[in-house]
Write a protein that holds these residues in place. Structure first.
Motif, PDB file in Angstrom:
ATOM      1  N   ALA A   1       1.503   9.394   1.300  1.00 44.79           N
ATOM      2  CA  ALA A   1       2.324   9.367   0.090  1.00 44.79           C
ATOM      3  C   ALA A   1       2.659  10.782  -0.379  1.00 44.79           C
ATOM      4  N   LYS A   2       1.676  11.662  -0.360  1.00 38.33           N
ATOM      5  CA  LYS A   2       1.901  13.040  -0.792  1.00 38.33           C
ATOM      6  C   LYS A   2       2.929  13.734   0.096  1.00 38.33           C
ATOM      7  N   ALA A   3       2.803  13.535   1.408  1.00 36.01           N
ATOM      8  CA  ALA A   3       3.751  14.155   2.339  1.00 36.01           C
ATOM      9  C   ALA A   3       5.158  13.628   2.114  1.00 36.01           C
TER      10      ALA A   3
ATOM     11  N   SER B   1      -4.377   8.945   5.669  1.00 30.64           N
ATOM     12  CA  SER B   1      -4.807   8.115   4.548  1.00 30.64           C
ATOM     13  C   SER B   1      -3.577   7.781   3.707  1.00 30.64           C
ATOM     14  N   PRO B   2      -3.621   6.705   2.925  1.00 28.77           N
ATOM     15  CA  PRO B   2      -2.481   6.398   2.053  1.00 28.77           C
ATOM     16  C   PRO B   2      -2.129   7.561   1.127  1.00 28.77           C
TER      17      PRO B   2
ATOM     18  N   ILE C   1       0.855  -1.194   0.000  1.00 31.89           N
ATOM     19  CA  ILE C   1       0.000   0.000   0.000  1.00 31.89           C
ATOM     20  C   ILE C   1       0.887   1.240   0.000  1.00 31.89           C
ATOM     21  N   ALA C   2       1.920   1.236   0.844  1.00 39.19           N
ATOM     22  CA  ALA C   2       2.832   2.381   0.927  1.00 39.19           C
ATOM     23  C   ALA C   2       3.528   2.629  -0.407  1.00 39.19           C
ATOM     24  N   SER C   3       4.141   1.599  -0.962  1.00 41.83           N
ATOM     25  CA  SER C   3       4.919   1.795  -2.191  1.00 41.83           C
ATOM     26  C   SER C   3       4.038   2.163  -3.380  1.00 41.83           C
ATOM     27  N   THR C   4       2.880   1.522  -3.508  1.00 39.93           N
ATOM     28  CA  THR C   4       2.028   1.767  -4.666  1.00 39.93           C
ATOM     29  C   THR C   4       1.434   3.169  -4.623  1.00 39.93           C
TER      30      THR C   4
END
Length: 295
Positions: A276-278, A271-272, A48-51
């Motif tokens: 991810a954005k941060a 949220s994912p 989830i993190a990488s995608t």
């Protein structure tokens, strides 16, 4: 009659102009090709993190629209092989997903390692007085665990390996409980907070190792294999259809520590998409490595 011919001519001209506009719009993305990208992934915290990080890069840096396809491991590989998905960054090799590579490997393109230093195996809290899978034998250990090992989604490579481990270590009185990666982590956290015994199917990188004092049980028979790597896979033809996307996927690579920051942020309530954005905004140098060469 002449008026109708003029109208027909005007209609054909308008249709031609509209079709050309649509074609130009569809080919307006950097590097050419479609602006939509389909990323397949399994619902493991690491993937989830990488995608989602890759999604953020493709959308914020390339202007793509990314469609996320959450599936089990088998359909993930099948989707890349048949072209219904464009790429994924979640192939654990050489052991965990070996069976899927045997089945689909000839129909997909392996872009190589995106993360080194992964591992899978049976995992317990450090306070438990067991150090090897062999220590699970016997009524005392079995009774304390209710003869259960808490697993994740059926079909996951670690679940197949655990079924094999139960046979290899003669743990036939144990049941491998099917659940999900999220449910497994919740059960582990609940038992950990209560200082209760529990065995789960674990892997690193995973936020639970940052939040809890855990250990892998030794695997003297080598059922779970050694350290693994996570690979990026792309459908055949992606390089021609969307060369900019292909380049990012090919250049995407990070560390377990970098991945852990995103996982911990998600586990902490973000949220994912937010996590991810941060991360992408805080790591421009790394992102520039992934987008290098794209005009």
């Amino acid at each position: 009659m002449k008026k109708r011919n003029n109208r027909s001519f005007l209609s054909i001209t308008l249709l031609t102009v509209m079709a050309a506009a649509i074609m130009l719009t569809g080919c307006s993305s950097s590097g050419g090709g479609s602006k939509t990208v389909k990323l397949a992934y399994v619902a493991w915290d690491s993937e989830i993190a990488s995608t989602y990080v890759v999604k953020e890069v493709l959308e914020s840096k390339l202007g793509k629209t990314v469609e996320m396809l959450q599936v089990d491991a088998g359909p993930m590989f099948a989707g890349i092989a048949d072209g219904s998905a464009d790429a994924m960054v979640a192939a654990w090799l050489p052991s965990t997903h070996a069976s899927y590579m045997e089945k689909y490997g000839k129909d997909i393109e392996d872009l190589g390692v995106n993360l080194n230093g992964t591992k899978i195996g049976l995992t317990v809290p450090a306070y438990m007085n067991v150090n090897s899978i062999e220590d699970l034998k016997g009524s005392a250990a079995g009774d304390s665990l209710d003869h259960k090992i808490i697993g994740i989604e059926p079909g996951a490579g670690i679940m197949s390996a655990t079924e094999k481990a139960l046979a290899e270590y003669n743990l036939k009185d144990y049941t491998l409980v099917e659940s999900s990666s999220a449910a497994m982590a919740q059960e582990l956290q609940k038992a950990y907070d209560a200082n209760q015994p529990i065995v789960v199917t674990g892997w690193t990188p995973h936020w639970m190792f940052a939040n809890m004092d855990l250990k892998y049980l030794d695997d003297p028979k080598g059922v779970y294999g050694g350290d693994e790597q996570i690979h990026t896979m792309a459908r055949k033809g992606l390089k021609d259809d969307q060369p900019d996307v292909y380049r990012v996927m090919d250049q995407f690579q990070w560390t377990p520590e970098e991945m852990a920051k995103v996982m911990v942020a998600i586990q902490g309530g973000q949220s994912p998409e937010e996590a991810a954005k941060a991360w992408v905004e805080a790591n421009p140098d790394k992102v520039n490595e992934w987008t290098k060469g794209i005009e």
